[in-house]
Enzyme design. Structure first.
Site, PDB file in Angstrom:
ATOM      1  N   ASN A 137       6.468   3.308   1.745  1.00  0.00           N
ATOM      2  CA  ASN A 137       5.194   2.738   2.191  1.00  0.00           C
ATOM      3  C   ASN A 137       5.458   1.297   2.629  1.00  0.00           C
ATOM      4  O   ASN A 137       5.631   0.410   1.794  1.00  0.00           O
ATOM      5  CB  ASN A 137       4.199   2.799   1.016  1.00  0.00           C
ATOM      6  CG  ASN A 137       2.867   2.164   1.351  1.00  0.00           C
ATOM      7  OD1 ASN A 137       2.618   1.781   2.502  1.00  0.00           O
ATOM      8  ND2 ASN A 137       2.006   2.035   0.350  1.00  0.00           N
ATOM      9  N   LYS A 150       3.526  -0.707   4.052  1.00  0.00           N
ATOM     10  CA  LYS A 150       2.310  -1.539   3.923  1.00  0.00           C
ATOM     11  C   LYS A 150       2.126  -2.400   5.165  1.00  0.00           C
ATOM     12  O   LYS A 150       2.473  -1.987   6.278  1.00  0.00           O
ATOM     13  CB  LYS A 150       2.371  -2.370   2.629  1.00  0.00           C
ATOM     14  CG  LYS A 150       2.625  -1.482   1.408  1.00  0.00           C
ATOM     15  CD  LYS A 150       2.382  -2.170   0.094  1.00  0.00           C
ATOM     16  CE  LYS A 150       2.667  -1.197  -1.038  1.00  0.00           C
ATOM     17  NZ  LYS A 150       2.432  -1.776  -2.351  1.00  0.00           N
ATOM     18  N   HIS A 165      -4.562   4.949  -2.125  1.00  0.00           N
ATOM     19  CA  HIS A 165      -3.657   3.907  -2.632  1.00  0.00           C
ATOM     20  C   HIS A 165      -4.469   2.833  -3.350  1.00  0.00           C
ATOM     21  O   HIS A 165      -5.593   2.514  -2.943  1.00  0.00           O
ATOM     22  CB  HIS A 165      -2.852   3.297  -1.477  1.00  0.00           C
ATOM     23  CG  HIS A 165      -1.742   2.426  -1.969  1.00  0.00           C
ATOM     24  ND1 HIS A 165      -1.951   1.135  -2.364  1.00  0.00           N
ATOM     25  CD2 HIS A 165      -0.434   2.684  -2.181  1.00  0.00           C
ATOM     26  CE1 HIS A 165      -0.795   0.628  -2.790  1.00  0.00           C
ATOM     27  NE2 HIS A 165       0.136   1.549  -2.678  1.00  0.00           N
ATOM     28  N   GLU A 172      -4.320  -0.248  -3.346  1.00  0.00           N
ATOM     29  CA  GLU A 172      -4.762  -1.394  -2.538  1.00  0.00           C
ATOM     30  C   GLU A 172      -6.008  -1.036  -1.725  1.00  0.00           C
ATOM     31  O   GLU A 172      -6.851  -1.898  -1.454  1.00  0.00           O
ATOM     32  CB  GLU A 172      -3.594  -1.873  -1.656  1.00  0.00           C
ATOM     33  CG  GLU A 172      -2.560  -2.616  -2.511  1.00  0.00           C
ATOM     34  CD  GLU A 172      -1.117  -2.422  -2.105  1.00  0.00           C
ATOM     35  OE1 GLU A 172      -0.844  -2.030  -0.953  1.00  0.00           O
ATOM     36  OE2 GLU A 172      -0.233  -2.660  -2.959  1.00  0.00           O
ATOM     37  N   GLU A 187       0.734   6.072  -9.435  1.00  0.00           N
ATOM     38  CA  GLU A 187       1.142   4.686  -9.240  1.00  0.00           C
ATOM     39  C   GLU A 187       0.298   3.780 -10.130  1.00  0.00           C
ATOM     40  O   GLU A 187      -0.818   3.393  -9.749  1.00  0.00           O
ATOM     41  CB  GLU A 187       0.928   4.283  -7.778  1.00  0.00           C
ATOM     42  CG  GLU A 187       1.717   5.102  -6.791  1.00  0.00           C
ATOM     43  CD  GLU A 187       1.947   4.322  -5.495  1.00  0.00           C
ATOM     44  OE1 GLU A 187       3.100   4.003  -5.207  1.00  0.00           O
ATOM     45  OE2 GLU A 187       0.964   4.005  -4.806  1.00  0.00           O
ATOM     46  N   GLY A 234       4.175  -3.591  -6.884  1.00  0.00           N
ATOM     47  CA  GLY A 234       4.498  -4.895  -6.308  1.00  0.00           C
ATOM     48  C   GLY A 234       4.710  -5.997  -7.334  1.00  0.00           C
ATOM     49  O   GLY A 234       4.760  -7.172  -6.986  1.00  0.00           O
ATOM     50  N   SER A 283       7.144  -0.454  -8.155  1.00  0.00           N
ATOM     51  CA  SER A 283       8.372  -1.217  -8.398  1.00  0.00           C
ATOM     52  C   SER A 283       9.613  -0.345  -8.550  1.00  0.00           C
ATOM     53  O   SER A 283      10.541  -0.702  -9.279  1.00  0.00           O
ATOM     54  CB  SER A 283       8.199  -2.156  -9.607  1.00  0.00           C
ATOM     55  OG  SER A 283       7.201  -3.118  -9.325  1.00  0.00           O
TER      56      SER A 283
HETATM   57  P1  PGA Z   1       6.066  -1.238  -4.765  1.00  0.00           P
HETATM   58  O1  PGA Z   1       4.823  -0.477  -4.097  1.00  0.00           O
HETATM   59  O2  PGA Z   1       7.226  -0.280  -4.725  1.00  0.00           O
HETATM   60  O3  PGA Z   1       6.291  -2.445  -3.890  1.00  0.00           O
HETATM   61  O4  PGA Z   1       5.666  -1.581  -6.138  1.00  0.00           O
HETATM   62  C1  PGA Z   1       4.610   0.893  -4.312  1.00  0.00           C
HETATM   63  C2  PGA Z   1       3.388   1.353  -3.573  1.00  0.00           C
HETATM   64  O5  PGA Z   1       2.425   0.602  -3.485  1.00  0.00           O
HETATM   65  O6  PGA Z   1       3.344   2.489  -3.064  1.00  0.00           O
END
Ligand code: PGA
Length: 343
Positions: A99, A101, A183, A185, A253, A259, A299
């Site tokens: 992803n 983003k 997601h 976010e 997640e 993140g 992460s």
């Molecule tokens: P990250 O994000 O690996 O940077 O923690 C994962 C995601 O949001 O799918």
């Protein structure tokens, strides 16, 4: 009779066939103290055992007990000694999504695509990347067909007068095969709710896109013992809306891990993945519980993917930050080798 790595690490092992028959109410028939690994068997595994497949033979069964929204798992050996072990409870193929983003420029994406094109990827893995909308065309026309393209979002229905939105039809026109929905976010920064996300999933599926359906709890929800309540509610919103789970991959997640560099431990992730599979079994069907990939995100990186991949109910990853580096993403894809059977 002794059991190898993942059993020793977590006591959270389950068998592919027996997992689908365990009960939340049955008492564990044997003491958790039996869930101890033999150093000699571990040594056998690490000492040059050959691998012959992607499926573990039935060796142990887990019993999951819900109490005050937390899970306790204990394991019981079967009568037959294990002929081989593979860390895979579901029957779906390993799946790794990147992803990207809201990151990248034409130049950085050219480099990332070139790194991915040059990477050696294990064959038995579904690999998908989700570039920002505006670079989908660039990626589609330059990336190897070995890797499929996902969108990071889609509109809830047919396109039209919806300023700033992107329709499923347009995504298909650009060559997308998947879309990430739900997601954290989008849930917590943009404000999308369960019902809206469920409708988006239903529409995307009806038009032939696969859906990477994200769920996961916030830190305060975990601390309040609500991890399963939150995940099950988010799952239910998908289940209520979609006619079929054939083209859905569930991504667990935890929001606190996204993140932040704070990856869930293999045991923490496995615990939720077992619960998700169990929820699917009880609320959708045994078949769906078995074949739906439940991937972990938050992460994940080149250093922690192997330990996570060893967990039986982790069927792959959704990767954010580390998917922006081609070689590291390839290493995460290739952690699928952890699923191979010790014959
Ligand atoms: P990250 O994000 O690996 O940077 O923690 C994962 C995601 O949001 O799918």
């Amino acid at each position: 009779m002794w059991y190898p790595f993942s059993f020793a690490q977590s006591h959270l092992v389950s068998s592919p066939s027996l997992l689908r028959h365990y009960s939340h109410t049955d008492p564990p028939p044997l003491s958790p103290a039996m869930a101890v690994v033999s150093p000699s068997f571990s040594a056998q595994i690490s000492g040059g055992t050959t691998f012959s497949g992607l499926r573990r033979s039935d060796a142990v069964v887990s019993f999951v007990h819900h109490s005050n929204s937390s899970l306790r798992l204990v394991s019981s050996p079967c009568r037959q000694p294990p002929r081989g072990v593979v860390a895979m409870a579901g029957t779906g193929k390993f799946f790794v999504g990147g992803n990207w983003k809201c990151n990248g420029t034409k130049d950085s994406i050219t480099k990332l695509v070139s790194d991915l094109n040059n990477a050696k990827l294990e064959t038995n893995v579904d690999v998908v990347v989700a570039p920002p909308f505006v670079y989908i065309d660039q990626v589609k026309s330059s990336l190897t067909d070995r890797i499929e393209i996902s969108a990071q979002n889609s509109w809830v229905g047919k396109g039209g007068a919806f300023t700033g939105e992107i329709s499923v039809e347009q995504l298909k026109d650009m060559g997308c095969k998947w879309v990430i929905l739900g997601h954290s976010e989008r849930r917590h920064v943009i404000g999308e709710n369960d019902e809206f996300i469920g409708k988006k999933a239903a529409y995307a599926l009806s038009e032939g896109l696969g859906v990477i359906a994200c769920i996961g709890e916030k830190l305060e929800e975990r601390e309040a013992g609500k991890t399963f309540d939150v995940c099950f509610q988010q799952l239910k919103a998908f289940a209520d809306a979609v006619p079929s789970w054939d083209d859905i991959v569930v991504a667990y997640e935890p929001v606190w891990a996204i993140g932040t560099g704070k990856v869930a431990s293999p045991q923490q992730a496995q615990e939720v993945h077992v619960a998700v599979r169990d929820w699917l079994k009880k609320n959708v069907s045994e078949e769906v519980a078995s074949k739906t990939r439940i991937i972990y995100g938050g992460s994940v990186n080149g250093g922690n993917c192997s330990e996570l991949a060893k967990e039986e109910d982790i069927d792959g990853f959704l990767v954010g930050g580390a998917s922006l580096k081609g070689p590291e993403f390839a290493a995460i894809v290739n952690s699928a080798v952890e699923k191979k059977v010790a014959a």
